[in-house]
Design a protein around this motif. Structure first.
Motif, PDB file in Angstrom:
ATOM      1  N   ASP A 133      -2.434  35.319  64.558  1.00 48.64           N
ATOM      2  CA  ASP A 133      -2.285  34.237  65.537  1.00 48.64           C
ATOM      3  C   ASP A 133      -0.834  33.817  65.578  1.00 48.64           C
ATOM      4  O   ASP A 133      -0.125  33.849  64.559  1.00 48.64           O
ATOM      5  CB  ASP A 133      -3.136  33.029  65.155  1.00 48.64           C
ATOM      6  CG  ASP A 133      -4.621  33.337  65.157  1.00 48.64           C
ATOM      7  OD1 ASP A 133      -5.231  33.249  66.230  1.00 48.64           O
ATOM      8  OD2 ASP A 133      -5.141  33.666  64.064  1.00 48.64           O
ATOM      9  N   TYR A 148       1.208  30.428  67.061  1.00 54.05           N
ATOM     10  CA  TYR A 148       1.108  29.087  67.648  1.00 54.05           C
ATOM     11  C   TYR A 148       2.505  28.678  68.098  1.00 54.05           C
ATOM     12  O   TYR A 148       3.399  28.464  67.278  1.00 54.05           O
ATOM     13  CB  TYR A 148       0.560  28.095  66.630  1.00 54.05           C
ATOM     14  CG  TYR A 148      -0.827  28.440  66.138  1.00 54.05           C
ATOM     15  CD1 TYR A 148      -1.953  27.898  66.754  1.00 54.05           C
ATOM     16  CD2 TYR A 148      -1.014  29.320  65.074  1.00 54.05           C
ATOM     17  CE1 TYR A 148      -3.235  28.214  66.308  1.00 54.05           C
ATOM     18  CE2 TYR A 148      -2.289  29.643  64.626  1.00 54.05           C
ATOM     19  CZ  TYR A 148      -3.392  29.089  65.248  1.00 54.05           C
ATOM     20  OH  TYR A 148      -4.665  29.412  64.811  1.00 54.05           O
ATOM     21  N   ALA A 182       7.733  28.425  66.405  1.00 59.07           N
ATOM     22  CA  ALA A 182       6.375  28.957  66.384  1.00 59.07           C
ATOM     23  C   ALA A 182       5.883  28.995  64.944  1.00 59.07           C
ATOM     24  O   ALA A 182       6.671  28.936  63.990  1.00 59.07           O
ATOM     25  CB  ALA A 182       6.323  30.350  67.001  1.00 59.07           C
ATOM     26  N   HIS A 213       0.471  33.169  61.953  1.00 56.59           N
ATOM     27  CA  HIS A 213      -0.661  33.103  61.020  1.00 56.59           C
ATOM     28  C   HIS A 213      -1.125  34.519  60.692  1.00 56.59           C
ATOM     29  O   HIS A 213      -1.373  35.335  61.584  1.00 56.59           O
ATOM     30  CB  HIS A 213      -1.810  32.299  61.633  1.00 56.59           C
ATOM     31  CG  HIS A 213      -3.074  32.384  60.833  1.00 56.59           C
ATOM     32  ND1 HIS A 213      -4.292  32.723  61.390  1.00 56.59           N
ATOM     33  CD2 HIS A 213      -3.304  32.204  59.506  1.00 56.59           C
ATOM     34  CE1 HIS A 213      -5.215  32.739  60.435  1.00 56.59           C
ATOM     35  NE2 HIS A 213      -4.636  32.420  59.294  1.00 56.59           N
ATOM     36  N   TYR A 261       1.124  31.238  56.499  1.00 62.93           N
ATOM     37  CA  TYR A 261       1.701  30.606  57.673  1.00 62.93           C
ATOM     38  C   TYR A 261       3.221  30.697  57.572  1.00 62.93           C
ATOM     39  O   TYR A 261       3.826  30.189  56.616  1.00 62.93           O
ATOM     40  CB  TYR A 261       1.261  29.151  57.785  1.00 62.93           C
ATOM     41  CG  TYR A 261      -0.237  29.010  57.966  1.00 62.93           C
ATOM     42  CD1 TYR A 261      -0.797  28.977  59.238  1.00 62.93           C
ATOM     43  CD2 TYR A 261      -1.079  28.941  56.862  1.00 62.93           C
ATOM     44  CE1 TYR A 261      -2.176  28.875  59.405  1.00 62.93           C
ATOM     45  CE2 TYR A 261      -2.458  28.829  57.019  1.00 62.93           C
ATOM     46  CZ  TYR A 261      -2.995  28.801  58.293  1.00 62.93           C
ATOM     47  OH  TYR A 261      -4.354  28.697  58.447  1.00 62.93           O
ATOM     48  N   HIS A 264      -1.302  31.220  71.006  1.00 58.82           N
ATOM     49  CA  HIS A 264      -1.699  29.866  71.405  1.00 58.82           C
ATOM     50  C   HIS A 264      -0.476  29.189  72.004  1.00 58.82           C
ATOM     51  O   HIS A 264       0.525  28.972  71.321  1.00 58.82           O
ATOM     52  CB  HIS A 264      -2.209  29.072  70.200  1.00 58.82           C
ATOM     53  CG  HIS A 264      -3.336  29.753  69.477  1.00 58.82           C
ATOM     54  ND1 HIS A 264      -4.663  29.481  69.734  1.00 58.82           N
ATOM     55  CD2 HIS A 264      -3.327  30.725  68.509  1.00 58.82           C
ATOM     56  CE1 HIS A 264      -5.425  30.234  68.950  1.00 58.82           C
ATOM     57  NE2 HIS A 264      -4.638  30.996  68.196  1.00 58.82           N
ATOM     58  N   GLU A 292      -1.463  23.503  73.271  1.00 62.09           N
ATOM     59  CA  GLU A 292      -2.880  23.845  73.265  1.00 62.09           C
ATOM     60  C   GLU A 292      -3.468  23.874  71.858  1.00 62.09           C
ATOM     61  O   GLU A 292      -4.580  24.346  71.666  1.00 62.09           O
ATOM     62  CB  GLU A 292      -3.083  25.212  73.937  1.00 62.09           C
ATOM     63  CG  GLU A 292      -2.714  25.234  75.414  1.00 62.09           C
ATOM     64  CD  GLU A 292      -2.993  26.591  76.038  1.00 62.09           C
ATOM     65  OE1 GLU A 292      -3.390  27.513  75.278  1.00 62.09           O
ATOM     66  OE2 GLU A 292      -2.804  26.745  77.260  1.00 62.09           O
ATOM     67  N   TRP A 293      -2.732  23.399  70.892  1.00 57.22           N
ATOM     68  CA  TRP A 293      -3.233  23.430  69.519  1.00 57.22           C
ATOM     69  C   TRP A 293      -2.702  22.222  68.753  1.00 57.22           C
ATOM     70  O   TRP A 293      -1.728  21.590  69.136  1.00 57.22           O
ATOM     71  CB  TRP A 293      -2.824  24.725  68.820  1.00 57.22           C
ATOM     72  CG  TRP A 293      -1.329  24.997  68.861  1.00 57.22           C
ATOM     73  CD1 TRP A 293      -0.643  25.569  69.883  1.00 57.22           C
ATOM     74  CD2 TRP A 293      -0.370  24.671  67.853  1.00 57.22           C
ATOM     75  NE1 TRP A 293       0.692  25.637  69.596  1.00 57.22           N
ATOM     76  CE2 TRP A 293       0.885  25.097  68.336  1.00 57.22           C
ATOM     77  CE3 TRP A 293      -0.439  24.094  66.605  1.00 57.22           C
ATOM     78  CZ2 TRP A 293       2.063  24.938  67.622  1.00 57.22           C
ATOM     79  CZ3 TRP A 293       0.718  23.947  65.878  1.00 57.22           C
ATOM     80  CH2 TRP A 293       1.952  24.361  66.380  1.00 57.22           C
ATOM     81  N   ASP A 349      -1.355  20.600  65.055  1.00 56.08           N
ATOM     82  CA  ASP A 349      -0.652  21.020  63.840  1.00 56.08           C
ATOM     83  C   ASP A 349      -1.405  20.517  62.609  1.00 56.08           C
ATOM     84  O   ASP A 349      -1.200  19.401  62.145  1.00 56.08           O
ATOM     85  CB  ASP A 349       0.773  20.462  63.840  1.00 56.08           C
ATOM     86  CG  ASP A 349       1.563  20.951  62.638  1.00 56.08           C
ATOM     87  OD1 ASP A 349       0.999  21.731  61.846  1.00 56.08           O
ATOM     88  OD2 ASP A 349       2.732  20.570  62.509  1.00 56.08           O
TER      89      ASP A 349
END
Length: 667
Positions: free
Chosen positions: A74, A76, A83, A86, A572, A604, A608-609, A611
């Motif tokens: 992923d 983000y 960014a 993940h 991460y 993502h 839209e996400w 933290d």
């Protein structure tokens, strides 16, 4: 340790993880670089990568791995070019793994806990801890193991100190072991060595009794050299067996004198001197075995050989083109040699019916001028400038400081090995070293602007108790800016190595970054208990970004954090700059040229996400790097310490792991 290596090797290749490994490698190799010489006495400038598993392949440079990084699971995106990447990794082979890095704070940390494959049942527990910082290097640790079958009992106590007030060393050891298959007999020795800036003295004795020596090897020699106003005398008393081929040289007193004249007269002739031989005792007997026995005592008197020594040495120094000395300078050096005073030189060896006894007594004085003359010679012969002038000058000042302070160093020993009636071998040994007027010597160094020796303390004990053998050790080396200087020395050694001419530009960039990284502190703990190995390491740099920026050309990594759930570890990677892409409005299509984006990667978009990811725990990292009190270290079951005998292996293993994973990581 091997299980940890294999488990870490399976973690996916990510920019963040490789940046973390690069930083860790620098820290660990820094500790190993200074730690190995302290422990083993050798000189180490680099740590070579080990080959823990065939799952690695070679790369030409660190950043070559960047093009083969595995895509993130992923991504983000933030609204400021940043960014969070993940990655999910299978960590079923590890009981626990925790990785953290914060580039802005210069902090990095790793904790790995794993079960050992096929553990050595002889080792019950082993722990070590070592810290390298701007004040120096320190370590401590212990190990408990099953007592080896052949060892009956053992007691060892070794300690030493070098400080402003003392320079001393003490060692005591005793024990016994199974010696049924050996015939050691009895061996004992004792002695003393004492030295000042202008006098050296040593005396001692050795004796041995064994059944392996036959009577045919009987021999006795007692010799002494004495200096006189006009030369030297050599007094010898000798008893020995002669073969039928050499007996004719000693059959009469006249033949014996002629033989001695041939042995000793040649030296006098070559030095334009004279020699005179006087036989004071003579007895020659033929034996029925075909051998002959000689008992003889004689005195050799040398006269006028000093001038010959001076003349020949002067000629050799003047003719040596590399020395660049005038005849006057060469004669001064040669004269300083003959002015050395041979106070006494004597030794005795007696071999008789399976026993050997030896004694010696040597005293040489007045060599202070010779020592300084040797510095003149080194400076004269160093026409290429290979010897740093500052080092030569400091060495000269150190000798002068010894002379001014009347520094005297003494070393004594006493030891024995004896075979008991039961067949066991018992041993006992003591050694001591001490230095008189050490504080005055330190004052003399400081008054002449010469750095005194670094403060060092160490202690090692070992003892058998029941069926266990336990060992404990600790050491401390105090040196200003040791952490930073160690990394710089490592980088310079790489740059000056023979392979430096073939390094790729990226590798050169990484090595250059070492000089700018400024390591402040590094700590490594490791322990083995009940089949579980625990390794924890951390470091702090003044300029960590100098290292991390060399790992990836496209991403600017600012931090790494992990969290573990059951058999899965999530990593991460925090990125401040995604290759200049405007992440506020970017989609997956805008990122596809990056190696961290693949077909299965979920992107993502910004906004839209939420933290809620783990962050690098800088407080815990900083706390780990702080030195615990001795009481707290003893009470902490998970705090691992290193005995002096275990640091080298532990650091080499971890350094090898990190170096290998950075330089030889397979996608």
């Amino acid at each position: 340790m091997l299980s940890v290596l294999k488990s870490l090797a399976k973690l996916r290749s990510t920019d963040g993880f490789r940046a973390f490994l690069a930083v860790c490698m620098v820290a660990v190799v820094g500790v190993a670089t200074i730690g190995l010489p302290v422990v083993f006495g050798g000189a180490t400038t680099t740590a070579q990568a080990t080959e823990p598993s065939p799952e690695f392949e070679s790369y030409d440079s660190i950043t070559q791995v960047d093009s083969q990084s595995e895509p993130a699971d992923d991504i983000y995106l933030g609204d400021n070019g940043s960014a969070v990447l993940h990655y999910e990794n299978d960590s079923e082979d590890l009981d626990k793994i925790d990785v953290g890095m914060d580039v802005s704070e210069g902090l990095v940390h790793m904790l790995v806990v794993d079960d050992v494959e096929n553990p050595n049942k002889d080792v019950e527990s082993a722990n070590f801890s070592t810290i390298l910082n701007q004040q120096g290097l320190s370590g401590s640790g212990s190990m408990v193991m099953q007592q080896p079958d052949d060892l009956k009992d053992l007691t060892v106590d070794v300690s030493g100190e070098v400080s402003e007030d003392a320079n001393e060393f003490n060692a005591e050891m005793s024990g016994s072991f199974n010696g049924e298959n050996t015939s050691a007999g009895t061996v004992s020795t004792s002695g003393k060595i004492a030295a000042t800036a202008d006098r050296f003295e040593t005396n001692g004795e050795v004796s041995a009794e064994t059944d392996t020596m036959g009577s045919g090897s009987n021999m006795y020699v007692d010799a002494a050299v004495t200096e006189t106003k006009s030369g030297y005398t050599v007094d010898v008393a000798q008893e020995r067996n002669l073969s039928q081929w050499t007996a004719s040289q000693w059959e009469t007193r006249d033949q014996a004198k002629q033989t001695l004249q041939g042995q000793y007269g040649m030296l006098a002739t070559s030095l334009n001197g004279t020699s005179e031989i006087e036989i004071t005792n003579y007895d020659f007997q033929n034996q029925s075995s075909g051998q002959s026995q000689l008992e003889i005592a004689y005195t050799v008197t040398y006269t006028g050989i000093d001038s010959g020594i001076e003349e020949q040495l002067t000629d050799q120094l003047v003719s040596d083109e590399s020395a660049d000395l005038t005849r006057s300078e060469a004669r001064e050096i040669a004269t300083s040699i003959t002015e050395v005073n041979l106070e006494t030189i004597s030794f005795m060896v007696d071999v008789n019916e399976g026993s050997v006894d030896a004694e010696w007594d040597i005293a040489i004085a007045n060599y202070d001028e010779l020592t300084l003359a040797m510095f003149d010679l080194m400076e004269a012969t160093d026409t290429t400038g290979q010897l740093p002038q500052e080092q030569l000058e400091n060495a000269r000042k150190s000798i002068e400081a010894q002379q001014a302070a009347n520094l005297e160093s003494t070393f004594t020993w006493d030891g024995s090995v004896e075979q008991t009636p039961s067949g066991d071998l018992s041993f006992n040994a003591t050694m001591t070293g001490d230095t008189k007027n050490w504080d005055a010597y330190i004052d003399e160094l400081e008054s002449n602007d010469v750095e005194p020796p670094n403060d060092v303390t160490f202690d090692l004990t070992a003892e058998t108790d029941g069926d266990e053998l336990s060992m404990d050790g600790e050491f401390k080396l105090e040196s200003k800016d040791l952490a930073g200087q160690t990394i710089k020395s490592w980088a310079q050694s790489i740059q000056n190595s023979q392979s430096s001419t073939t390094m790729s530009p990226k590798t050169e960039e990484f090595v250059s970054a070492l000089n700018e990284s400024e390591l402040k502190v590094a700590r490594i703990d490791a322990g083995l208990t009940d089949g579980t190995v625990r390794v924890e390491a951390g470091a702090q740099f003044e300029n960590m970004s100098e290292i991390t920026d060399t790992v990836s050309e496209s991403l600017s990594v600012s931090g790494v954090a992990t969290e573990q759930h059951n058999e899965t570890t999530s990593m991460y990677v925090y990125v401040d700059d995604m290759d200049g892409i405007d992440t506020a409005s970017a989609t997956k299509a805008d990122l596809e040229q990056l190696s961290v984006v693949g077909p299965e990667t979920t992107v993502h978009q910004a906004g839209e996400w939420e933290d809620d990811f783990p962050r690098p725990d800088t407080d815990a990292m900083s706390e780990f790097l702080e030195t615990k009190s001795e009481d707290a270290a003893k009470d902490d079951e998970n705090a691992d310490g290193t005995p002096g005998f275990g640091i080298g292996a532990g650091l080499a293993s971890i350094a090898g792991l990190l170096t290998t994973l950075v330089l030889r990581r397979r996608a």
